[in-house]
Design a protein around this motif. Structure first.
Motif, mmCIF file in Angstrom:
data_model
loop_
_atom_site.group_PDB
_atom_site.id
_atom_site.type_symbol
_atom_site.label_atom_id
_atom_site.label_comp_id
_atom_site.label_asym_id
_atom_site.label_seq_id
_atom_site.Cartn_x
_atom_site.Cartn_y
_atom_site.Cartn_z
ATOM 1 N N ASN A 268 15.131 8.519 -41.127
ATOM 2 C CA ASN A 268 14.228 8.366 -42.266
ATOM 3 C C ASN A 268 14.323 6.940 -42.798
ATOM 4 O O ASN A 268 15.121 6.654 -43.693
ATOM 5 N N LYS B 284 13.710 6.574 -46.606
ATOM 6 C CA LYS B 284 14.832 6.938 -47.477
ATOM 7 C C LYS B 284 15.899 5.863 -47.463
ATOM 8 O O LYS B 284 16.457 5.516 -48.504
ATOM 9 N N SER C 194 6.648 7.271 -43.943
ATOM 10 C CA SER C 194 7.153 7.861 -42.701
ATOM 11 C C SER C 194 7.643 6.736 -41.795
ATOM 12 O O SER C 194 7.362 5.559 -42.034
ATOM 13 N N ASN C 195 8.355 7.088 -40.739
ATOM 14 C CA ASN C 195 8.864 6.062 -39.830
ATOM 15 C C ASN C 195 7.744 5.254 -39.193
ATOM 16 O O ASN C 195 7.947 4.089 -38.825
ATOM 17 N N SER D 9 15.612 3.587 -37.685
ATOM 18 C CA SER D 9 16.378 4.491 -38.525
ATOM 19 C C SER D 9 17.836 4.438 -38.099
ATOM 20 O O SER D 9 18.181 3.927 -37.029
#
Length: 839
Positions: free
Chosen positions: A457, A460, A475-476, A484
């Motif tokens: 993520n 995040k 989103s990625n 990530s």
């Protein structure tokens, strides 16, 4: 209410170091008076150029009054169009955290450059009443890289950089950020933040480098010169460099209770030594802009504090650039509004950040100038300061943004050399808090499970101020070229002949244990937030939410060596999570290069350490959730991990089991504050339910459930500080503040408490509106009836509902939703605050 039981069922069980005096004193001066002679002096290395000052004076004489007023006003691109500049000769624009070309936070880099050209070209046609051409300045919140641009390099947030103790690295980061800003046509960044954070409950803690001024002061000059270049060099403020901003002057890191935009009650000496240490350094290295703080000092708003803005910053410290405001912060000064704020100009502010109030402010100030109410000498001084920076930056001769050096060279964004520096920053920012049994480093040829909602993520791990203000909704796919933490581990493990498995749910946990992994890496932590939306009441980590703890335990209880990688914007009380892991790594908010985590946690193919841990805590780690403020040097200083702590692979320290109970049995669970400043306060979450859908609202800006109920963020006194809820009449729907796990509200003091709600009826309801408090054993609805219908639309009101009217006795031991508002008709209301009022 034919669906009442169905809807309510949705919520059932379901002297600081190096400072020679006391810190954070609270003795108040009655009138917030400063003594400039007690403050340090500074001197810009640039100096005033007589020829330039003469040219500026001549330009000011030719400017129309409209142009002078326009120069001191800055508008957000979300509320202004290029053509507006043909009528309103503003001095600057900005893109706030949620503003982008066409309102698209994921707009392509070329769209940013095209918009920069459009604004520039419009400014050349500005004001049909005559006057000379004055180039526009575009400011952007590039606070951990050029973080509004898809594909740019996102560095660790400042809290992580503080752990590196590497000023030279900070210079490189400043240089790279400036280069990438130039690609998309901006000339100015609102960075660096040089606040010194003294209470980690503050929602901007991660924007500060440290709790002690030594780290911040050591970084400031390097960052300023990295961003702006070195004064005297031909490339200063030009070419590959942009204008920097030292922010926020002053004291925003020391507000009482860590409240964003709150009141700093320190003595003048502590304000000077703890909070302002970076400003003389910034001025000595040529910073051209300082942003005023939203906060108060001893009850007086900084935007209106002449003693600090003018007497200290401009006169005592010799700052000759310009002071810019923060987002509509001038409206918070007593006697001012968003569109009428002359006292702020008189106090020393040079440029109003009138993000969405610019038009009204311009028209009001123009009338005031025409009527003689404006101090023209002060207005001319503000204009002179702004023009001085524009001349120094070469804007009068620079041409359109797309014609300038690096503009349109989109391969500069996130290029390998830039990402390599960000990757280095990730490696050096990691702080190893626990490594029992020498679990780390893990062999890269092992079988490793990678789990947790932060594992794969990038959004995040990047935190707030990333593509959007709050950093949510990413989103990625929004991070081309980034990695990530899981992806970085996977690449290195598979290259060494090992095996990885990504765990996404409870079933995957069982499967991953079945394959007998050599180790588990669990990546978890805070969800993204920014500014006041990140303020917390305690330092407990997600109180009432055991998900991450249970995930760690699922591996450690089965004897799988377990490594915790904690993503966080501040130190938090995570004793249970530390106990449930063999190794615990504070990874902070590492940004786009998650592979840097793998560089340290994993060996090379031969089993040798690739990179050792270098990070040292720049914030003290709390022993209990209530242990704040907690700063090195204070009386009875007793942290769990002290300032400067950080293990390396040569350390053989074994951390004993930690207490999982704070003193008095407190866990830090919030029982009284439910909703404030646009957000639900944990453990409570916003839940929308329709007849066909139930969603937990994680997006800061809003959401919808089956088009029966919609929620959006809106502004009242600050950006996105309220929520507006609309019931469309397309079936029964509810808005709730619910907890993932039941909360015990059965304490005696709650029996006589009331739920207090501050709301505004925007459109009266077409049918009955009910209110409930949901529990595991059931709940009781009451009609809001006339209390809603009788309210005047558009006016804020407070409702007070006794808890005893909703639930009593044992039922209160398992509250699943503190508030459920429901209707089947049309209804629109705005919500500002919900709390439990203890009588």
């Amino acid at each position: 209410m034919r669906h009442s039981s169905l809807f309510l069922a949705c919520f059932l069980v379901a002297a600081p170091l190096g400072v020679g005096h006391s810190q954070d004193s609270t003795g108040l001066a009655q009138d917030s008076v400063v003594h400039p002679e007690r403050w340090p002096t500074a001197r810009s290395p640039i100096g005033l150029d007589d020829a330039m000052e003469t040219r500026i004076g001549q330009l000011i004489q030719k400017m129309t009054l409209r142009q002078k007023v326009g120069q001191v006003i800055q508008a957000d691109i979300g509320s202004i169009q290029p053509d507006d500049l043909k009528t309103y000769p503003l001095g600057s624009i900005l893109n706030g955290g949620n503003s982008a070309p066409g309102g698209n936070n994921r707009a392509a880099a070329k769209d940013w450059l095209s918009l920069a050209d459009a604004f520039y070209n419009a400014s050349r046609e500005c004001d049909l009443q005559g006057g000379p051409f004055i180039p526009l300045l575009w400011g952007t919140d590039a606070v951990h890289g050029h973080n509004n641009i898809v594909g740019a390099t996102y560095f660790p947030h400042n809290i992580g950089l503080g752990a590196t103790r590497n000023p030279a690295l900070l210079r490189k980061i400043g240089e790279i950020t400036a280069r990438e800003i130039r690609v998309t046509g901006q000339e100015w960044t609102f960075a660096p933040t040089i606040a010194v954070v003294r209470d980690d409950r503050w929602g901007r803690t991660y924007e500060g480098y440290a709790e002690h001024p030594e780290v911040t002061a050591s970084y400031t000059g390097e960052l300023i010169e990295g961003i702006q270049g070195v004064a005297g060099d031909p490339s200063f403020l030009q070419g590959e460099h942009v204008i920097a901003t030292a922010k926020h002057f002053v004291g925003d890191g020391g507000t009482t209770g860590g409240k964003d935009q709150g009141n700093n009650q320190m003595s003048e000496e502590d304000l000077r030594d703890l909070q302002a240490a970076g400003y003389p350094v910034a001025i000595n290295h040529g910073v051209q802009c300082v942003m005023a703080s939203f906060s108060e000092w001893q009850g007086k708003r900084l935007h209106g504090h002449k003693g600090l803005l003018t007497d200290v910053l401009k006169e005592r410290m010799g700052f000759d650039g310009f002071i810019v405001g923060d987002w509509n912060a001038h409206a918070q000064v007593p006697g001012c509004t968003a569109t009428d704020a002359l006292p702020v100009l008189d106090a020393g502010l040079d440029m109003y950040m009138a993000a969405d109030s610019w038009r009204g402010l311009f028209e009001t100030m123009l009338r005031q100038a025409e009527s003689g109410d404006v101090d023209m000498a002060r207005l001319d001084d503000a204009v002179r300061r702004i023009l001085r920076v524009k001349f120094r930056a070469g804007l009068f001769d620079a041409g359109s943004p797309s014609s300038r050096p690096l503009a349109g060279k989109f391969d500069e964004l996130g290029k390998p050399e830039h990402r390599a520096v960000a990757r280095q920053a990730v490696r050096e920012s990691l702080v190893l808090l626990k490594n029992n049994g020498g679990v780390l480093p893990l062999r890269s040829d092992s079988t490793i499970v990678v789990a947790g909602d932060g594992a794969d993520n990038i959004g995040k791990q990047s935190g707030g101020w990333t593509l959007s203000w709050q950093g949510t909704g990413n989103s990625n796919d929004d991070f081309p070229g980034g990695t990530s933490i899981y992806e970085g581990i996977r690449r290195q493990v598979e290259a060494a002949g090992g095996r990885t498995m990504l765990v996404a749910d409870d079933k995957s946990v069982t499967d991953s244990i079945a394959i007998k992994p050599d180790a588990a890496i669990v990546v978890f932590g805070e969800d993204p937030y920014a500014e006041f939306q990140g303020d917390v009441e305690t330092l407990a980590y997600k109180p009432g939410d055991d998900k991450d703890y249970r995930l760690l335990k699922s591996y450690s209880d089965r004897g799988v060596p377990t490594v915790a990688v904690f993503l966080t914007g501040r130190p938090l009380w995570v004793n249970r999570e530390i106990n449930a892991s063999d190794a615990f790594v504070a990874a902070w908010l590492p940004g786009s290069e998650g592979i840097g985590v793998a560089d340290v946690l994993l060996t090379d193919r031969q089993g040798q350490v690739q990179h050792d841990f270098k990070g040292k805590l720049s914030y003290s780690w709390p022993r209990t959730p209530m242990q704040t403020p907690l700063n090195v040097g204070q009386a009875e200083y007793d942290p769990l991990f002290p300032y400067g702590y950080g293990l390396t692979y040569s350390d053989s320290t074994t951390l004993p089991r930690l207490s999982e109970q704070a003193s008095g049995g407190e866990t830090g669970l919030n029982l009284t504050e439910y909703f404030d400043r646009g957000r639900a306060i944990p453990p409570w979450r916003i839940v929308l339910t329709s007849e066909a859908e139930r969603i937990v609202l994680t997006e800061t800006r809003g959401g919808t459930a089956n088009d029966a109920i919609r929620v959006v963020s809106a502004d009242e006194s600050a950006q996105e500080d309220i929520r507006t809820i609309t019931w469309t009449g397309k079936g029964q729907a509810s808005f709730a503040l619910a907890a993932e796990n039941p909360v015990d509200l059965s304490a005696p003091e709650f029996a006589s408490a009331s739920i207090k709600i501050r709301l505004r009826v925007d459109t009266p309801p077409s049918s009955d509106v009910t209110f409930a408090l949901a529990t595991s054993g059931g709940s009781k609805s009451i009609s809001l009836g006339e209390r809603i219908s009788g309210q005047q639309p558009g006016v804020w009101h407070e409702l007070s509902i006794p808890v005893a009217n909703l639930a009593t006795g044992d039922a209160l031991k398992s509250v699943t939703a503190a508030m459920v508002i429901q209707t089947s008709g049309t209804f629109k209301m705005s919500l500002a605050k919900v709390q439990l009022d203890l009588l």
